[in-house]
Design a protein around this motif. Structure first.
Motif, PDB file in Angstrom:
ATOM      1  N   LYS A 274       0.865  -1.206   0.000  1.00  0.00           N
ATOM      2  CA  LYS A 274       0.000   0.000   0.000  1.00  0.00           C
ATOM      3  C   LYS A 274       0.884   1.233   0.000  1.00  0.00           C
ATOM      4  CE  LYS A 274      -4.574  -0.829   1.892  1.00  0.00           C
ATOM      5  NZ  LYS A 274      -5.427  -0.733   3.087  1.00  0.00           N
ATOM      6  N   LYS A 275       0.842   1.930  -1.107  1.00  0.00           N
ATOM      7  CA  LYS A 275       1.621   3.165  -1.201  1.00  0.00           C
ATOM      8  C   LYS A 275       0.871   4.279  -0.491  1.00  0.00           C
ATOM      9  CE  LYS A 275       4.411   4.520  -5.008  1.00  0.00           C
ATOM     10  NZ  LYS A 275       4.319   4.931  -6.419  1.00  0.00           N
ATOM     11  N   GLU A 276       1.643   5.190   0.067  1.00  0.00           N
ATOM     12  CA  GLU A 276       0.973   6.372   0.611  1.00  0.00           C
ATOM     13  C   GLU A 276       0.467   7.216  -0.547  1.00  0.00           C
ATOM     14  OE1 GLU A 276       2.366   9.372   3.472  1.00  0.00           O
ATOM     15  OE2 GLU A 276       3.315   7.629   4.445  1.00  0.00           O
ATOM     16  N   ARG A 277      -0.632   7.798  -0.357  1.00  0.00           N
ATOM     17  CA  ARG A 277      -1.198   8.592  -1.436  1.00  0.00           C
ATOM     18  C   ARG A 277      -0.293   9.772  -1.772  1.00  0.00           C
ATOM     19  NH1 ARG A 277      -7.478  10.086  -2.084  1.00  0.00           N
ATOM     20  NH2 ARG A 277      -7.452   9.699  -4.299  1.00  0.00           N
ATOM     21  N   GLU A 278       0.001   9.947  -3.017  1.00  0.00           N
ATOM     22  CA  GLU A 278       0.887  11.022  -3.424  1.00  0.00           C
ATOM     23  C   GLU A 278       0.100  12.338  -3.420  1.00  0.00           C
ATOM     24  OE1 GLU A 278       3.684  12.020  -7.133  1.00  0.00           O
ATOM     25  OE2 GLU A 278       3.053   9.923  -6.988  1.00  0.00           O
ATOM     26  N   MET A 279       0.744  13.394  -2.909  1.00  0.00           N
ATOM     27  CA  MET A 279       0.088  14.716  -2.886  1.00  0.00           C
ATOM     28  C   MET A 279       0.989  15.726  -3.577  1.00  0.00           C
ATOM     29  SD  MET A 279      -2.784  14.319  -1.326  1.00  0.00           S
ATOM     30  CE  MET A 279      -3.601  15.273  -0.080  1.00  0.00           C
ATOM     31  N   MET A 280       0.367  16.679  -4.220  1.00  0.00           N
ATOM     32  CA  MET A 280       1.145  17.751  -4.835  1.00  0.00           C
ATOM     33  C   MET A 280       0.705  19.075  -4.217  1.00  0.00           C
ATOM     34  SD  MET A 280       2.037  17.560  -8.749  1.00  0.00           S
ATOM     35  CE  MET A 280       1.700  19.012  -9.656  1.00  0.00           C
ATOM     36  N   LYS A 281       1.691  19.900  -3.864  1.00  0.00           N
ATOM     37  CA  LYS A 281       1.342  21.184  -3.238  1.00  0.00           C
ATOM     38  C   LYS A 281       1.301  22.291  -4.277  1.00  0.00           C
ATOM     39  CE  LYS A 281       2.741  20.591   1.533  1.00  0.00           C
ATOM     40  NZ  LYS A 281       3.791  20.837   2.530  1.00  0.00           N
ATOM     41  N   THR A 282       0.325  23.152  -4.162  1.00  0.00           N
ATOM     42  CA  THR A 282       0.244  24.281  -5.090  1.00  0.00           C
ATOM     43  C   THR A 282      -0.277  25.510  -4.354  1.00  0.00           C
ATOM     44  OG1 THR A 282      -0.676  25.042  -7.181  1.00  0.00           O
ATOM     45  CG2 THR A 282      -2.044  23.578  -5.908  1.00  0.00           C
ATOM     46  N   VAL A 283       0.238  26.666  -4.738  1.00  0.00           N
ATOM     47  CA  VAL A 283      -0.232  27.925  -4.142  1.00  0.00           C
ATOM     48  C   VAL A 283      -1.249  28.560  -5.077  1.00  0.00           C
ATOM     49  CG1 VAL A 283       0.443  30.261  -3.479  1.00  0.00           C
ATOM     50  CG2 VAL A 283       1.882  28.338  -2.870  1.00  0.00           C
ATOM     51  N   THR A 284      -2.339  29.012  -4.515  1.00  0.00           N
ATOM     52  CA  THR A 284      -3.386  29.579  -5.360  1.00  0.00           C
ATOM     53  C   THR A 284      -4.091  30.732  -4.653  1.00  0.00           C
ATOM     54  OG1 THR A 284      -5.371  29.044  -6.616  1.00  0.00           O
ATOM     55  CG2 THR A 284      -5.101  27.915  -4.538  1.00  0.00           C
ATOM     56  N   GLY A 285      -4.694  31.576  -5.428  1.00  0.00           N
ATOM     57  CA  GLY A 285      -5.544  32.635  -4.887  1.00  0.00           C
ATOM     58  C   GLY A 285      -6.968  32.345  -5.320  1.00  0.00           C
ATOM     59  N   LEU A 286      -7.805  32.033  -4.350  1.00  0.00           N
ATOM     60  CA  LEU A 286      -9.173  31.631  -4.679  1.00  0.00           C
ATOM     61  C   LEU A 286     -10.136  32.800  -4.566  1.00  0.00           C
ATOM     62  CD1 LEU A 286      -9.496  28.260  -2.741  1.00  0.00           C
ATOM     63  CD2 LEU A 286      -9.512  28.561  -5.216  1.00  0.00           C
ATOM     64  N   PRO A 287     -10.961  33.011  -5.567  1.00  0.00           N
ATOM     65  CA  PRO A 287     -12.017  34.015  -5.420  1.00  0.00           C
ATOM     66  C   PRO A 287     -13.102  33.489  -4.482  1.00  0.00           C
ATOM     67  CG  PRO A 287     -12.203  32.911  -7.538  1.00  0.00           C
ATOM     68  CD  PRO A 287     -11.004  32.328  -6.862  1.00  0.00           C
ATOM     69  N   PRO A 288     -13.881  34.370  -3.888  1.00  0.00           N
ATOM     70  CA  PRO A 288     -14.928  33.890  -2.992  1.00  0.00           C
ATOM     71  C   PRO A 288     -15.983  33.096  -3.761  1.00  0.00           C
ATOM     72  CG  PRO A 288     -15.127  36.259  -3.332  1.00  0.00           C
ATOM     73  CD  PRO A 288     -13.868  35.828  -4.008  1.00  0.00           C
ATOM     74  N   ALA A 289     -16.710  32.225  -3.034  1.00  0.00           N
ATOM     75  CA  ALA A 289     -17.726  31.390  -3.676  1.00  0.00           C
ATOM     76  C   ALA A 289     -18.791  32.252  -4.345  1.00  0.00           C
ATOM     77  CB  ALA A 289     -18.358  30.462  -2.646  1.00  0.00           C
ATOM     78  N   SER A 290     -19.129  33.349  -3.684  1.00  0.00           N
ATOM     79  CA  SER A 290     -20.021  34.305  -4.343  1.00  0.00           C
ATOM     80  C   SER A 290     -19.680  35.704  -3.860  1.00  0.00           C
ATOM     81  CB  SER A 290     -21.484  33.980  -4.037  1.00  0.00           C
ATOM     82  OG  SER A 290     -21.878  34.596  -2.835  1.00  0.00           O
ATOM     83  N   SER A 291     -19.898  36.676  -4.714  1.00  0.00           N
ATOM     84  CA  SER A 291     -19.588  38.055  -4.324  1.00  0.00           C
ATOM     85  C   SER A 291     -20.496  38.991  -5.111  1.00  0.00           C
ATOM     86  CB  SER A 291     -18.116  38.362  -4.604  1.00  0.00           C
ATOM     87  OG  SER A 291     -17.862  38.274  -5.979  1.00  0.00           O
ATOM     88  N   PRO A 292     -20.635  40.236  -4.658  1.00  0.00           N
ATOM     89  CA  PRO A 292     -21.530  41.154  -5.371  1.00  0.00           C
ATOM     90  C   PRO A 292     -21.104  41.303  -6.829  1.00  0.00           C
ATOM     91  CG  PRO A 292     -20.810  42.110  -3.297  1.00  0.00           C
ATOM     92  CD  PRO A 292     -19.984  40.885  -3.513  1.00  0.00           C
ATOM     93  N   GLY A 293     -22.059  41.185  -7.736  1.00  0.00           N
ATOM     94  CA  GLY A 293     -21.753  41.310  -9.157  1.00  0.00           C
ATOM     95  C   GLY A 293     -22.143  42.658  -9.730  1.00  0.00           C
ATOM     96  N   HIS A 294     -22.672  43.516  -8.868  1.00  0.00           N
ATOM     97  CA  HIS A 294     -23.049  44.847  -9.344  1.00  0.00           C
ATOM     98  C   HIS A 294     -23.145  45.807  -8.169  1.00  0.00           C
ATOM     99  CE1 HIS A 294     -24.798  47.945 -11.812  1.00  0.00           C
ATOM    100  NE2 HIS A 294     -25.867  48.007 -11.046  1.00  0.00           N
ATOM    101  N   THR A 295     -22.596  47.006  -8.355  1.00  0.00           N
ATOM    102  CA  THR A 295     -22.803  48.045  -7.328  1.00  0.00           C
ATOM    103  C   THR A 295     -23.599  49.181  -7.961  1.00  0.00           C
ATOM    104  OG1 THR A 295     -20.662  49.040  -7.869  1.00  0.00           O
ATOM    105  CG2 THR A 295     -20.723  47.497  -6.035  1.00  0.00           C
ATOM    106  N   GLY A 296     -23.007  49.771  -8.972  1.00  0.00           N
ATOM    107  CA  GLY A 296     -23.699  50.848  -9.667  1.00  0.00           C
ATOM    108  C   GLY A 296     -22.885  51.247 -10.875  1.00  0.00           C
ATOM    109  N   TYR A 297     -23.529  51.922 -11.807  1.00  0.00           N
ATOM    110  CA  TYR A 297     -22.814  52.447 -12.963  1.00  0.00           C
ATOM    111  C   TYR A 297     -22.289  53.818 -12.593  1.00  0.00           C
ATOM    112  CZ  TYR A 297     -25.430  48.791 -15.338  1.00  0.00           C
ATOM    113  OH  TYR A 297     -25.960  47.597 -15.702  1.00  0.00           O
TER     114      TYR A 297
END
Lengths: 325, 425
Positions: A274-297
């Protein structure tokens, strides 16, 4: 009194920003007593998720230092217009820093500018306008809601900004900005339900040497009416845009890796069990799951100096003509 | 900002002006007998001198040279859409063939028209009457055609005063690399998050935004105020375009101290005695300041005095004086730190953060997200930075016309901004 200029030490009466985490930022008042709803003077205690804070104890501490709470700690910062915008008590919808920044740059404000704002609302933009034009400029801000105008006046006084700003209780669509404002402004900002009604008044308030105008509207129909009015009155460089900011959560993620090479060869028993599960590390910048899509023109325009306004009106006629059909 | 005197609104020799032809703008320095190349037009600019800002000028072809134009001030213009009467329109485009044969005029014919010094209106009219498909087009499409053609032959230019807004948009439109990819929204937020205003000492490292960043900060600091900017740059000379175009009063422009990043830091760490003594009482002030500045500076304060002293009696070069001025301010620490760099930001921020006071903000811009992610982890690993945020913006322009309002067809992508607050630890 902590909004006018850089300060090192917290004095009594200062508005202080309490920073706990990136999402838990509050504004509190450094004073030992506070009048409660019943009109009695009680101790000024601010409840945080990490324990209660006696606000009076902040007096004499330095801005930018750590303070202990019973179940954790926090930091006290001197308010800036940006910190104030995210912590202020909402009396209306407010304008946020990405829009505010664009407004200040595009209105071409700098120390010494005279700027008109309507409506005052919760004063989110006003604080940034004041910072941009002081010490020798001035903000004239109007709201048709009497209590809001009064509250704003008190707030500016409390923040030590009273000498840079004048609050007026006024319906600017009906009554304009007042005779005393004629030809005085370098820039006019409108955040009104019917901005096109105030634009003719803006025209009389802007200096004869010209100036800039901005209208903030959530709805496109308001924008269309405003743009048409701006064209008719000889404004130029009319530009409508929107700005939305995304904040990224920077994380290091571990991603499981599947190795499929072994399927090609028959099992010969030499593979490790049984091999240990291989993992790969990565750095990322995640946007929020949801955010305001409109404020005003944001609609910006330049009012040219008096010596070329009639020419500009004739230039604009083309756009008006094409919009009739 | 007071009511401008007449002269400040008059276009003079030596002024930097922005020349606008429809949506296109270009920076130009007014000289006697200067020419400006604007697209395919080579324009003799003498006639703008003495006129006023915001005036509109008509380009007129010079006899004998098709590419050479002169300008004449206009009081009234007639646009093509108004003056042309369109007799017939189609309902849709079903009968319009998709080929290049619809225009009857050849390029030579059109050039000839231009030679005859005709206005853009007449050229557009000719183009229309020689177009086989124009009358088949819909009303909207006809209008679009006229506007498109008119744009090509539009002969009016307007002269404006440079501003941070105009230059920011102009540089970015000409080539985003001119401002390191800093778009107008990025610029606006860098200024607000850094809390740039009339007072305080601000520190900028800028590896090349055509002078836009130092100009924008100096503009926000204002004239007749107390604020100061140390502008660190990587080369021998900094990029100055945007800065000189603003034509700040001397008093204001002098509060932007341009220094080379390496040489000013070398001066700070290796020639401490060149700036830490303002008067004759050398030893006294030295010790005082060292006490104030604490341990960190003491370590670095070994003077390499030989060189410095030898040169002192002679006149110091202006860059040395600037270095010393900057070092004096750095010694007192600064109220904001802005980094707009092509280079990886971590080492730069590492080197400049010690100069930032506590309770002040740091703003770093990069066109790429990854270097700022690295910076994020570096700042997290320090304990003295809080509220670290990484963001970017979505910005788009709109075409606003009744029944034809929609986002502009083209859009672009700005860069990333990292902000944070430094604590007192």
């Amino acid at each position: 009194m902590s909004f006018d200029g850089y300060k090192d030490e917290i004095n009594e009466g200062d508005t202080v920003i309490l920073y706990l985490t990136i999402t838990q930022v509050y504004s509190i008042k450094a004073q030992p007593k506070i009048v409660n709803k019943k009109g009695n003077e009680v101790e000024n205690v601010f409840q945080t998720p990490y324990g209660a804070l006696k606000c009076g104890e902040l007096i004499g501490k330095s801005y930018g230092t750590k303070i202990s709470l019973s179940k954790g700690w926090g930091y006290v910062l001197q308010p800036t217009p940006e910190l104030w915008t995210i912590t202020l008590p909402h009396r209306t919808q407010i304008i946020y820093t990405p829009d505010i920044s664009m407004i200040i740059l595009q209105l071409e404000l700098c120390p010494g500018s005279m700027v008109i704002e309507s409506g005052t609302g919760s004063g989110s933009l006003s604080h940034a306008l004041i910072r941009a034009v002081k010490p020798h400029g001035h903000v004239y801000t109007f709201d048709f809601h009497e209590v809001r105008a009064k509250t704003a006046t008190e707030e500016f006084k409390d923040h030590g900004l009273a000498s840079y700003v004048t609050v007026g209780h006024r319906d600017v669509c009906e009554d304009g900005f007042g005779e005393h404002m004629t030809g005085k402004a370098d820039a006019v900002f409108l955040d009104l339900p019917h901005p096109w009604l105030a634009i003719p008044h803006a025209l009389t308030s802007i200096k004869t040497t010209g100036g800039r105008l901005c209208s903030f509207s959530p709805c496109i129909e308001q924008v269309q009416k405003s743009c048409l009015m701006l064209l008719k009155l000889g404004f130029q460089d009319i530009q409508t845009l929107e700005v939305l900011q995304t904040q990224y959560s920077v994380q290091q993620r571990s991603i499981p890796v599947i190795n499929l090479d072994f399927v090609k060869a028959e099992k010969d028993g030499s593979e490790p069990e049984k091999k240990e599960r291989e993992m790969m590390k990565t750095v990322t910048g995640l946007p929020p799951a949801s955010s305001p899509g409109h404020t005003g023109y944001l609609t910006f325009a330049t009012l040219p100096p008096v010596w070329c306004r009639s020419l500009q009106i004739s230039l604009n006629e083309e756009d008006i003509l094409t919009s009739v059909d | 900002m007071e009511i401008d005197s007449d002269m400040s609104n008059t276009i003079k020799v030596g002024d930097f002006v922005v020349v606008q032809r429809q949506g296109y703008t270009k920076l130009h320095k007014v000289k006697a007998h200067s020419r400006l190349i604007l697209g395919s037009f080579n324009i003799e600019m003498d006639n703008v001198i003495g006129e006023k800002y915001y005036d509109t000028f008509q380009m007129k072809n010079m006899p004998g040279n098709r590419k050479l134009y002169t300008v004449e001030k206009v009081e009234q213009t007639n646009s093509a859409v108004e003056s042309l009467s369109i007799e017939q329109s189609g309902a849709d485009n079903r009968h319009i063939p998709n080929n290049a044969e619809s225009q009857g005029l050849t390029k030579d014919d059109i050039d000839k028209l231009k030679d005859e010094e005709l206005s853009s209106n007449i050229i557009v009219e000719q183009l229309i009457s020689n177009s086989k498909t124009f009358s088949l087009r819909t009303g909207y499409s006809q209008e679009k055609y006229i506007k498109k053609k008119e744009k090509k032959y539009f002969e009016y230019i307007q002269i404006k005063k440079p501003s941070i807004r105009i230059m920011g948009q102009m540089f970015y439109r000409q080539d985003p690399t001119k401002t390191l990819g800093i778009r107008i929204d990025d610029l606006s937020q860098i200024l607000t998050y850094a809390n740039i205003h009339q007072e305080g000492n601000h520190l900028l490292y800028d590896s090349g935004t055509s002078g836009l960043m130092p100009a924008a900060i100096t503009n926000s600091i204002g004239s007749q105020t107390t604020g100061c900017l140390i502008h660190m740059h990587p080369g021998n000379e900094c990029q100055k375009n945007g800065f000189v175009a603003m034509q700040f009063p001397i008093e204001q422009a002098e509060r932007c101290i341009n220094v080379n990043l390496y040489s000013v830091l070398r001066c700070y760490y290796q020639q401490k005695d060149s700036f830490s003594d303002s008067s004759e009482t050398k030893s006294d002030t030295n010790t005082d300041q060292n006490l104030e500045n604490g341990a960190k500076n003491n370590e670095e304060s070994e003077p390499t005095s030989k060189k410095a002293r030898l040169e002192e009696p002679n006149q110091k070069k202006s860059w040395q004086l600037d270095n010393e001025r900057a070092c004096k301010i750095l010694d007192q620490k600064v109220d904001s730190l802005i980094v707009t760099a092509k280079e990886h930001p971590v080492n730069i921020v590492k080197a400049l953060l010690p100069f930032l006071r506590g309770n002040r903000s740091l703003v770093v811009f990069s066109l790429l997200k990854e270097p700022l992610q690295d910076l994020y982890f570096y700042l997290k690993s320090r304990v003295d930075i809080v509220s670290i945020k990484l963001s970017n913006n979505f910005m788009r322009d709109y075409q606003v016309l009744p029944d034809r309002t929609h986002p502009e067809v083209n859009m672009n992508y700005g860069g990333y901004i990292l902000t944070g607050f430094k604590l007192i630890c």
